[in-house]
Scaffold this motif. Structure first.
Motif, PDB file in Angstrom:
ATOM      1  N   VAL A   1       0.848  -1.202   0.000  1.00 32.69           N
ATOM      2  CA  VAL A   1       0.000   0.000   0.000  1.00 32.69           C
ATOM      3  C   VAL A   1       0.882   1.251   0.000  1.00 32.69           C
ATOM      4  CG1 VAL A   1      -1.731   1.321   1.279  1.00 32.69           C
ATOM      5  CG2 VAL A   1      -1.925  -1.181   1.139  1.00 32.69           C
ATOM      6  N   ASP A   2       1.885   1.257   0.865  1.00 29.55           N
ATOM      7  CA  ASP A   2       2.774   2.425   0.966  1.00 29.55           C
ATOM      8  C   ASP A   2       3.500   2.701  -0.347  1.00 29.55           C
ATOM      9  OD1 ASP A   2       2.032   2.685   3.604  1.00 29.55           O
ATOM     10  OD2 ASP A   2       3.839   1.734   4.411  1.00 29.55           O
TER      11      ASP A   2
ATOM     12  N   GLY B   1       2.290   2.133  -3.279  1.00 32.33           N
ATOM     13  CA  GLY B   1       1.335   2.367  -4.353  1.00 32.33           C
ATOM     14  C   GLY B   1       1.069   1.131  -5.203  1.00 32.33           C
TER      15      GLY B   1
ATOM     16  N   GLY C   1      -4.551   2.997  -2.485  1.00 28.79           N
ATOM     17  CA  GLY C   1      -4.546   3.738  -1.233  1.00 28.79           C
ATOM     18  C   GLY C   1      -5.828   3.440  -0.460  1.00 28.79           C
ATOM     19  N   GLY C   2      -5.707   3.338   0.832  1.00 29.42           N
ATOM     20  CA  GLY C   2      -6.876   3.032   1.655  1.00 29.42           C
ATOM     21  C   GLY C   2      -7.105   1.546   1.845  1.00 29.42           C
ATOM     22  N   THR C   3      -6.343   0.707   1.132  1.00 31.47           N
ATOM     23  CA  THR C   3      -6.458  -0.742   1.340  1.00 31.47           C
ATOM     24  C   THR C   3      -6.051  -1.063   2.774  1.00 31.47           C
ATOM     25  OG1 THR C   3      -5.967  -1.255  -0.976  1.00 31.47           O
ATOM     26  CG2 THR C   3      -5.584  -3.001   0.627  1.00 31.47           C
TER      27      THR C   3
END
Length: 199
Positions: free
Chosen positions: A148-149, A151, A155-157
């Motif tokens: 997630v960080d 990308g 985002g928001g996962t």
């Protein structure tokens, strides 16, 4: 006999007891381990087996440790060189599926079986099983968070949700292989995981 040879023989005997115990416990559960059975199968006395572990509970905990070493070698080590995040998570999941597909343990996933056996029983063995699941869930969550960080996942996962779904897919695979002997189960698990890990 030299002290060095004596220690080596003791370690070899302990390893043989553990290997047999892991095979039995995988198929019949940790409670299926009896000192008498192990002594008979290994051509040892009961006191000889007990001398290496002291009690059945200590043996069960040692078996969990040995099963953890096998799992780590089969599932985590192949993924360790992969780039952190989504790539490592995908490699890890493929190794995890392969571990079940190849029947590394005769009874399927050792830790799923142990969890079913001990999840309702308080005590050190249950605590050890829970700790291993917590550590594994933490590993999955960490790699999902890295993805997630970076990308690699939207985002928001929620990394906890990703870990939950991956665990669910592989537990379903274990169930389908062990109970139903379903040859299509590995491909279904791969599809479920690929879908979850596709950005």
């Amino acid at each position: 006999m030299s002290p060095r040879k004596s220690v080596a023989e003791a370690l070899s005997t302990r390893a043989a007891i553990l290997e047999r115990s892991v095979a039995i416990a995988s198929a019949e559960g940790l409670e299926g381990l009896t000192i008498g059975r192990l002594a008979g199968e290994l051509g040892m006395s009961k006191s000889g087996v007990l001398g290496h572990f002291g009690s059945k509970e200590t043996l069960q905990l040692a078996v969990l440790d040995r099963a953890g070493e096998i799992f780590r070698a089969e599932v985590w080590e192949p993924a360790r060189p992969a780039a952190p995040g989504l790539t490592r998570l995908r490699v890890l999941c493929e190794a995890w599926i392969s571990y079940l597909e190849r029947g590394v343990f005769p009874g399927g996933c050792f830790f799923v079986a142990a969890a079913h056996e001990f999840d309702g029983r308080p005590g050190p063995v249950r605590d050890a099983v829970e700790a291993r699941f917590d550590a594994w869930r933490g590993r999955l969550r960490k790699e999902a968070g890295r993805a997630v960080d970076a990308g690699e996942l939207p985002g928001g996962t929620d990394p906890d949700q990703v870990a939950f779904e991956l665990l669910g897919a592989v537990m379903a695979l274990n169930h389908a292989l062990q109970l139903h002997h379903d040859p299509s189960a590995p491909s279904r698990a791969r599809h479920a995981i690929q879908t979850r890990l596709t950005p």
